[in-house]
Design a protein around this motif. Structure first.
Motif, mmCIF file in Angstrom:
data_model
loop_
_atom_site.group_PDB
_atom_site.id
_atom_site.type_symbol
_atom_site.label_atom_id
_atom_site.label_comp_id
_atom_site.label_asym_id
_atom_site.label_seq_id
_atom_site.Cartn_x
_atom_site.Cartn_y
_atom_site.Cartn_z
ATOM 1 N N LYS A 1 41.391 58.193 71.184
ATOM 2 C CA LYS A 1 40.893 57.195 72.130
ATOM 3 C C LYS A 1 39.378 57.258 72.174
ATOM 4 C CE LYS A 1 45.081 56.080 73.384
ATOM 5 N NZ LYS A 1 45.657 54.778 73.027
ATOM 6 N N PRO A 2 38.740 56.149 72.472
ATOM 7 C CA PRO A 2 37.281 56.182 72.633
ATOM 8 C C PRO A 2 36.912 56.961 73.880
ATOM 9 C CG PRO A 2 38.145 54.042 73.276
ATOM 10 C CD PRO A 2 39.292 54.798 72.671
ATOM 11 N N PRO A 3 35.713 57.509 73.964
ATOM 12 C CA PRO A 3 35.299 58.255 75.150
ATOM 13 C C PRO A 3 35.349 57.369 76.383
ATOM 14 C CG PRO A 3 33.417 57.777 73.738
ATOM 15 C CD PRO A 3 34.635 57.413 72.966
ATOM 16 N N ALA A 4 35.645 57.976 77.496
ATOM 17 C CA ALA A 4 35.771 57.215 78.740
ATOM 18 C C ALA A 4 34.445 56.606 79.157
ATOM 19 C CB ALA A 4 36.319 58.112 79.853
ATOM 20 N N SER A 5 33.366 57.266 78.822
ATOM 21 C CA SER A 5 32.043 56.732 79.162
ATOM 22 C C SER A 5 31.136 56.910 77.960
ATOM 23 C CB SER A 5 31.465 57.460 80.381
ATOM 24 O OG SER A 5 31.312 58.835 80.098
ATOM 25 N N GLY A 6 30.146 56.104 77.891
ATOM 26 C CA GLY A 6 29.173 56.220 76.815
ATOM 27 C C GLY A 6 29.427 55.335 75.623
ATOM 28 N N THR A 7 30.510 54.563 75.608
ATOM 29 C CA THR A 7 30.721 53.620 74.501
ATOM 30 C C THR A 7 29.663 52.520 74.577
ATOM 31 O OG1 THR A 7 32.272 52.356 75.829
ATOM 32 C CG2 THR A 7 33.193 54.045 74.392
ATOM 33 N N ARG A 8 29.386 51.932 73.436
ATOM 34 C CA ARG A 8 28.353 50.897 73.395
ATOM 35 C C ARG A 8 28.955 49.548 73.027
ATOM 36 N NH1 ARG A 8 22.796 52.657 70.631
ATOM 37 N NH2 ARG A 8 22.262 50.713 71.705
ATOM 38 N N LYS A 9 28.360 48.551 73.583
ATOM 39 C CA LYS A 9 28.727 47.182 73.232
ATOM 40 C C LYS A 9 27.841 46.724 72.072
ATOM 41 C CE LYS A 9 31.962 46.122 76.227
ATOM 42 N NZ LYS A 9 33.309 45.701 75.794
ATOM 43 N N ALA A 10 28.378 45.872 71.254
ATOM 44 C CA ALA A 10 27.626 45.342 70.121
ATOM 45 C C ALA A 10 27.945 43.865 69.946
ATOM 46 C CB ALA A 10 27.950 46.111 68.840
ATOM 47 N N ARG A 11 26.923 43.122 69.575
ATOM 48 C CA ARG A 11 27.108 41.691 69.271
ATOM 49 C C ARG A 11 27.145 41.513 67.762
ATOM 50 N NH1 ARG A 11 24.072 37.109 68.151
ATOM 51 N NH2 ARG A 11 22.127 38.321 68.102
ATOM 52 N N VAL A 12 28.118 40.760 67.290
ATOM 53 C CA VAL A 12 28.277 40.544 65.855
ATOM 54 C C VAL A 12 27.253 39.499 65.392
ATOM 55 C CG1 VAL A 12 29.856 39.828 64.028
ATOM 56 C CG2 VAL A 12 30.709 41.122 65.993
ATOM 57 N N LEU A 13 26.489 39.840 64.358
ATOM 58 C CA LEU A 13 25.451 38.939 63.845
ATOM 59 C C LEU A 13 25.989 37.935 62.838
ATOM 60 C CD1 LEU A 13 22.568 41.528 63.318
ATOM 61 C CD2 LEU A 13 22.849 39.934 65.223
ATOM 62 N N TYR A 14 26.922 38.382 61.995
ATOM 63 C CA TYR A 14 27.453 37.501 60.941
ATOM 64 C C TYR A 14 28.968 37.663 60.850
ATOM 65 C CZ TYR A 14 22.722 39.018 59.616
ATOM 66 O OH TYR A 14 21.415 39.383 59.630
ATOM 67 N N ASP A 15 29.625 36.659 60.295
ATOM 68 C CA ASP A 15 31.055 36.778 60.023
ATOM 69 C C ASP A 15 31.286 37.869 58.972
ATOM 70 O OD1 ASP A 15 31.439 34.710 61.749
ATOM 71 O OD2 ASP A 15 31.807 33.193 60.217
ATOM 72 N N TYR A 16 32.386 38.611 59.148
ATOM 73 C CA TYR A 16 32.712 39.658 58.185
ATOM 74 C C TYR A 16 34.212 39.639 57.936
ATOM 75 C CZ TYR A 16 33.377 44.251 56.060
ATOM 76 O OH TYR A 16 33.726 45.263 55.205
ATOM 77 N N GLU A 17 34.593 39.601 56.669
ATOM 78 C CA GLU A 17 36.005 39.583 56.294
ATOM 79 C C GLU A 17 36.428 40.992 55.893
ATOM 80 O OE1 GLU A 17 39.017 37.296 53.160
ATOM 81 O OE2 GLU A 17 36.882 36.761 53.286
#
Length: 398
Positions: free
Chosen positions: A334-350
């Motif tokens: 599982k991901p850590p309960a705190s400290g995860t980061r959000k990210a915005r996708v710049l380009y489409d990726y297949e």
């Protein structure tokens, strides 16, 4: 210079006759020969083609060369039939400045090295732009210019001749109509009680004169009709050739799109190569609100890992080659309960395989790292979906 006065007088008479006919038509005092509906549609299609071709040609020239002074200069060179001098593109000029600045700052410094790398890429972009401009000019602009300066001028000339033939035809019709009216009036039966014998001779003579005038007018009308029909057929053939012009312009448009696609694809590939050389996250290019200075050009994997939350391992450390695959296949990771980061996708990726997560531009995902992962990859989660994602496609958010 020798002047043919007889021909000059004849031309002046024809011009005057056309002017009178044109003026009377405008005032509604004379009849006008109308062209058939198909011919009118061909004329409208030709005018529409000419107008839009001019606009597309001009705007494409603006796209390829935004500087109006340079466009005027190139136009003058073209008209004077002289070779246009070679010019450096904006990208090539920027590359030159960057290389000179790197030499001044020191090519061994981080800033100097980066300037050299970016300058080299800008030079390649400038070369790609030059190739695109040349290809677009040869394959797209020149055919449009050739139409406007060649075929359209011929069509315009023949249309002008057709209009003159129509005016001549209508003037002949008007003269015949007047001659017949005068002949009918002259041949009317006189009153024997009120007309003297001398007038019978005058009346017969006038009737004969008007009969000759009617015959002459009919002959002129037949000649004018023949010339009008011949010119109308020639103009019709030229106007029907507009469809072939559309086919040719369509082919040129496809070539323009192919050139533009190649140009942008080269630019995209050059920038991706540059991004890999600089070894940065895309987020640092966009800007980070928490940092006022960019990170060093040589970011170590341990530094990258420190900025991304790491999932602690359970038991002994797995093999780095299979750590990511194992993490993706274990439901208890599982991901850590705190400290995860959000990210915005710049380009489409297949996604290349089931271990990767497909991305759509501008969507938001949660990312974190696993021990032993390649620093160029992160684990991305979107709802119930999970998989590896390339960091070059992401903008990391705080």
């Amino acid at each position: 210079m020798d002047f043919n006065m007889k021909k000059l007088a004849s031309d002046a008479g024809v011009f005057f006759s056309r002017a009178v006919q044109f003026t009377e038509e405008k005032l509604g005092q004379a009849e006008k020969t109308e062209l058939d509906a198909h011919f009118e549609n061909l004329l409208a299609k030709a005018d529409c083609t000419k107008n839009w071709t001019e606009k597309i040609l001009h705007q494409t020239e603006v796209l390829l060369q935004p500087n109006p002074s340079v466009r005027v200069e190139e136009f003058l060179y073209e008209k004077l039939d002289r070779k246009v001098p070679s010019r450096v593109t904006n990208g090539e000029l920027l590359a030159q400045y960057m290389v000179e600045a790197a030499n001044d700052f020191g090519p061994g410094t981080p800033y100097g090295k980066t300037l050299l790398k970016v300058g080299e890429t800008q030079k390649r972009l400038g070369g790609a732009e030059r190739d695109f401009m040349h290809s677009a000019s040869v394959n797209f602009l020149n055919p449009l210019r050739n139409f406007l300066e060649g075929d359209w001028r011929t069509i315009t000339k023949e249309r002008r001749i057709l209009e003159n033939r129509r005016l001549d035809l209508d003037a002949c019709k008007a003269r015949l109509k007047k001659a017949k009216a005068a002949e009918a009036k002259a041949s009317a039966v006189p009153d024997f009680q009120e007309t003297r014998p001398r007038n019978y001779i005058l009346s017969a003579s006038a009737s004969a004169l008007w009969s000759d005038e009617v015959e002459k007018a009919e002959h002129e009308l037949r000649v004018a009709q023949t010339e009008f029909d011949r010119q109308a057929e020639l103009t019709r053939l030229l106007l029907e050739g507009i469809s072939s012009t559309h086919v040719n312009h369509l082919r040129c448009l496809h070539e323009f799109v192919e050139s533009q696609t190649t140009y942008y694809a080269q630019g995209y590939q050059y920038m991706l190569d540059l991004q890999k050389q600089l070894g940065r996250f895309p987020g640092t290019f966009v800007g980070n609100a928490e940092s006022t200075s960019p990170p060093p050009a040589t970011t170590s994997p341990t530094t990258v890992a420190a900025t991304i939350p790491v999932v602690p391992t359970v038991g002994r450390a797995p093999n780095p080659a299979t750590a990511v695959e194992g993490a993706l296949n274990l439901n208890d990771v599982k991901p850590p309960a705190s400290g995860t980061r959000k990210a915005r996708v710049l380009y489409d990726y297949e996604a290349a395989d089931s271990s990767e997560l497909a991305l759509l531009a501008d969507e938001m995902i949660t990312v974190y790292s696993l021990p032993g992962m390649d620093p160029d990859w992160l684990i991305g989660e979107r709802g119930n979906q999970k998989g590896k994602v390339p960091v070059t496609y992401l903008e990391l958010l705080s």
